[in-house]
Design a protein around this motif. Sequence first.
Motif, mmCIF file in Angstrom:
data_model
loop_
_atom_site.group_PDB
_atom_site.id
_atom_site.type_symbol
_atom_site.label_atom_id
_atom_site.label_comp_id
_atom_site.label_asym_id
_atom_site.label_seq_id
_atom_site.Cartn_x
_atom_site.Cartn_y
_atom_site.Cartn_z
ATOM 1 N N PHE A 15 19.830 38.472 12.290
ATOM 2 C CA PHE A 15 18.841 38.206 13.338
ATOM 3 C C PHE A 15 17.571 37.651 12.698
ATOM 4 O O PHE A 15 17.151 38.129 11.657
ATOM 5 N N GLU A 16 16.998 36.642 13.365
ATOM 6 C CA GLU A 16 15.872 35.977 12.705
ATOM 7 C C GLU A 16 14.582 36.779 12.769
ATOM 8 O O GLU A 16 13.675 36.536 11.993
ATOM 9 N N SER A 17 14.517 37.743 13.698
ATOM 10 C CA SER A 17 13.317 38.577 13.767
ATOM 11 C C SER A 17 13.658 39.882 14.454
ATOM 12 O O SER A 17 14.703 40.001 15.109
ATOM 13 N N SER A 18 12.752 40.844 14.323
ATOM 14 C CA SER A 18 12.968 42.127 14.993
ATOM 15 C C SER A 18 12.947 41.928 16.509
ATOM 16 O O SER A 18 13.700 42.570 17.241
ATOM 17 N N ALA A 19 12.095 41.013 16.978
ATOM 18 C CA ALA A 19 12.022 40.759 18.420
ATOM 19 C C ALA A 19 13.343 40.165 18.929
ATOM 20 O O ALA A 19 13.827 40.536 20.005
ATOM 21 N N ALA A 20 13.933 39.255 18.124
ATOM 22 C CA ALA A 20 15.205 38.638 18.525
ATOM 23 C C ALA A 20 16.290 39.713 18.626
ATOM 24 O O ALA A 20 17.090 39.724 19.573
ATOM 25 N N TYR A 21 16.311 40.646 17.646
ATOM 26 C CA TYR A 21 17.296 41.724 17.687
ATOM 27 C C TYR A 21 17.082 42.600 18.930
ATOM 28 O O TYR A 21 18.032 42.918 19.655
ATOM 29 N N CYS A 22 15.837 42.964 19.187
ATOM 30 C CA CYS A 22 15.570 43.865 20.318
ATOM 31 C C CYS A 22 15.891 43.202 21.657
ATOM 32 O O CYS A 22 16.385 43.862 22.574
ATOM 33 N N GLU A 23 15.643 41.896 21.751
ATOM 34 C CA GLU A 23 16.016 41.172 22.981
ATOM 35 C C GLU A 23 17.515 41.152 23.176
ATOM 36 O O GLU A 23 18.026 41.370 24.282
ATOM 37 N N HIS A 24 18.202 40.907 22.070
ATOM 38 C CA HIS A 24 19.665 40.889 22.081
ATOM 39 C C HIS A 24 20.196 42.243 22.565
ATOM 40 O O HIS A 24 21.077 42.320 23.423
ATOM 41 N N VAL A 25 19.624 43.309 22.022
ATOM 42 C CA VAL A 25 20.077 44.654 22.366
ATOM 43 C C VAL A 25 19.778 44.983 23.833
ATOM 44 O O VAL A 25 20.602 45.575 24.532
ATOM 45 N N LEU A 26 18.629 44.554 24.312
ATOM 46 C CA LEU A 26 18.304 44.801 25.724
ATOM 47 C C LEU A 26 19.241 44.005 26.632
ATOM 48 O O LEU A 26 19.793 44.540 27.596
ATOM 49 N N ASP A 27 19.443 42.747 26.285
ATOM 50 C CA ASP A 27 20.290 41.895 27.128
ATOM 51 C C ASP A 27 21.739 42.329 27.139
ATOM 52 O O ASP A 27 22.386 42.358 28.179
ATOM 53 N N ARG A 28 22.268 42.683 25.967
ATOM 54 C CA ARG A 28 23.702 42.923 25.850
ATOM 55 C C ARG A 28 24.086 44.384 25.990
ATOM 56 O O ARG A 28 25.228 44.697 26.331
ATOM 57 N N ALA A 29 23.147 45.302 25.677
ATOM 58 C CA ALA A 29 23.499 46.731 25.702
ATOM 59 C C ALA A 29 22.638 47.529 26.670
ATOM 60 O O ALA A 29 22.889 48.710 26.898
ATOM 61 N N GLY A 30 21.618 46.910 27.233
ATOM 62 C CA GLY A 30 20.737 47.636 28.151
ATOM 63 C C GLY A 30 19.961 48.746 27.460
ATOM 64 O O GLY A 30 19.625 49.756 28.066
ATOM 65 N N VAL A 31 19.686 48.549 26.168
ATOM 66 C CA VAL A 31 18.934 49.558 25.413
ATOM 67 C C VAL A 31 17.603 48.952 24.976
ATOM 68 O O VAL A 31 17.574 47.839 24.451
ATOM 69 N N VAL A 32 16.534 49.698 25.230
ATOM 70 C CA VAL A 32 15.207 49.224 24.839
ATOM 71 C C VAL A 32 14.829 49.834 23.493
ATOM 72 O O VAL A 32 14.829 51.058 23.330
ATOM 73 N N LEU A 33 14.536 48.963 22.530
ATOM 74 C CA LEU A 33 14.030 49.381 21.219
ATOM 75 C C LEU A 33 12.671 48.729 21.044
ATOM 76 O O LEU A 33 12.370 47.735 21.688
ATOM 77 N N SER A 34 11.848 49.277 20.159
ATOM 78 C CA SER A 34 10.574 48.610 19.872
ATOM 79 C C SER A 34 10.745 47.736 18.637
ATOM 80 O O SER A 34 11.130 48.234 17.582
ATOM 81 N N PRO A 35 10.441 46.429 18.761
ATOM 82 C CA PRO A 35 10.549 45.547 17.596
ATOM 83 C C PRO A 35 9.432 45.847 16.592
ATOM 84 O O PRO A 35 8.260 45.928 16.955
ATOM 85 N N GLY A 36 9.804 46.013 15.325
ATOM 86 C CA GLY A 36 8.819 46.358 14.296
ATOM 87 C C GLY A 36 7.684 45.361 14.192
ATOM 88 O O GLY A 36 6.537 45.729 13.938
ATOM 89 N N GLY A 37 8.012 44.074 14.408
ATOM 90 C CA GLY A 37 6.994 43.028 14.282
ATOM 91 C C GLY A 37 5.830 43.211 15.249
ATOM 92 O O GLY A 37 4.731 42.704 15.010
ATOM 93 N N ALA A 38 6.034 43.958 16.320
ATOM 94 C CA ALA A 38 4.966 44.173 17.287
ATOM 95 C C ALA A 38 3.874 45.081 16.723
ATOM 96 O O ALA A 38 2.774 45.153 17.264
ATOM 97 N N TYR A 39 4.180 45.774 15.620
ATOM 98 C CA TYR A 39 3.193 46.680 15.024
ATOM 99 C C TYR A 39 2.480 46.041 13.840
ATOM 100 O O TYR A 39 1.704 46.692 13.155
ATOM 101 N N GLY A 40 2.760 44.757 13.596
ATOM 102 C CA GLY A 40 2.130 44.061 12.479
ATOM 103 C C GLY A 40 3.176 43.323 11.672
ATOM 104 O O GLY A 40 4.377 43.631 11.765
ATOM 105 N N PRO A 41 2.725 42.333 10.875
ATOM 106 C CA PRO A 41 3.670 41.497 10.118
ATOM 107 C C PRO A 41 4.602 42.301 9.218
ATOM 108 O O PRO A 41 5.772 41.947 9.049
#
Length: 388
Positions: free
Chosen positions: A333-359
């Motif tokens: 996955f190219e970023s934590s946000a991309a992984y978390c979007e994938h997981v929400l879309d495909r598994a209906g699970v919400v995770l917090s992307p690490g990148g949202a807390y800083g680089p």
Amino acid sequence: MRPSRRLERIPPYLFAELERKIAAKREAGVDVISLGIGDPDRPTPALVVEAMQEAVTEPETHRYPSNRGRADFREAVSDFYERRFDVDLDPATEVMATIGGKECIFHLNSAFLDPDDLALAADPGYPVYTAGPLLVGAQPHLLPLVPELGFVPDLDAIPADALARAKLMFLNYPNNPTGAIAPPGFFERVVELAREHDVLVVHDNSYSEITFDGYHAPSFLATPGAKDVGVEVFSLSKGYNMTGWRCAAIVGNAAAIEQYWRLKSNVDSGNFEAVQLAGIAALSPDSDAEVASMRELYRRRRDLVCGALAEIGVQVHPPKATIYVWAPVPAGFESSAAYCEHVLDRAGVVLSPGGAYGPNGEGFFRISLTTPDQRLVEAVERLGALAR
Ligand SMILES: *Cc1c(COP(=O)(O)O)cnc(C)c1O
């Protein structure tokens, strides 16, 4: 209508975005499991609720509170600090009520920063450590937290010019989002650095009561000299399941608290007194058993999640504290946000992307343990099914 330039400088609040996405999914009929926000799912302890019920019937609690907080609330915080951390606080000058930790952390920025000033802020870190400085027209200077150093900043690596301009330093152990704890000797070095460079340390103590495996988190103020250079923000939100109540205290350096009070008395009108009376009940020894049972609950969930992650090939060190598991994003996955979007879309699970807390949060995601066990297990099973 154009908002202020200060407001335009900050990204939308992470969880505001998440809430919108979750609402859209649920509307579409998806059974979403949210492991995003760290918001305890268990109710506030009954003795706290009962104290509130009683307090709210007393007309004296209905009027404007003192901005410093009730004397008995400040005494309860002082007694708690003595009992729990062996820290001596003068309730008259070294303790003040705040409307939650977030209010306090933000307003410390207004009280201490001018436009050319810097606030040293952990990266990854609680978003207000960076949004706060930006919203008052100052700048955050990021202190990278990396796994190799146990998610503690390398104090020797802070550039001299940043130290010269820094007026605040935000730290938080046990740490959100990484789950890290302060290693022995770290707070001592923080005190030295703060003294040498005249920086006010703001230690955000939101998780000291949620610890595992025999670990007891100290207060920053138990460090010799800490009260000369710092304050601690102690929130009841996470440790006592009181996020909605808005109850916290700032403790430590009296001169810093006085400046915070000057600012705050121009901005808000204090905490509802009934909430302060409930806070007194929470901080009394009577709630110790309740807090211990919450520790046991989160420890069990932590082990469930770490075990389930290991089964799908995601290795994490079980954290010794907090309500979070900080885990590496799977390869591909190219970023934590991309992984978390994938997981929400495909598994209906919400995770917090690490990148949202800083680089330096990039490459990680955060799981919050504030979901019932069965749903937690189901969520990790869904991640596993996705990975196969
Ligand atoms: C949850 C949290 C807060 C906010 O606490 P409130 O008292 O509810 O405002 C502050 N800091 C950290 C690190 C947190 O995780």
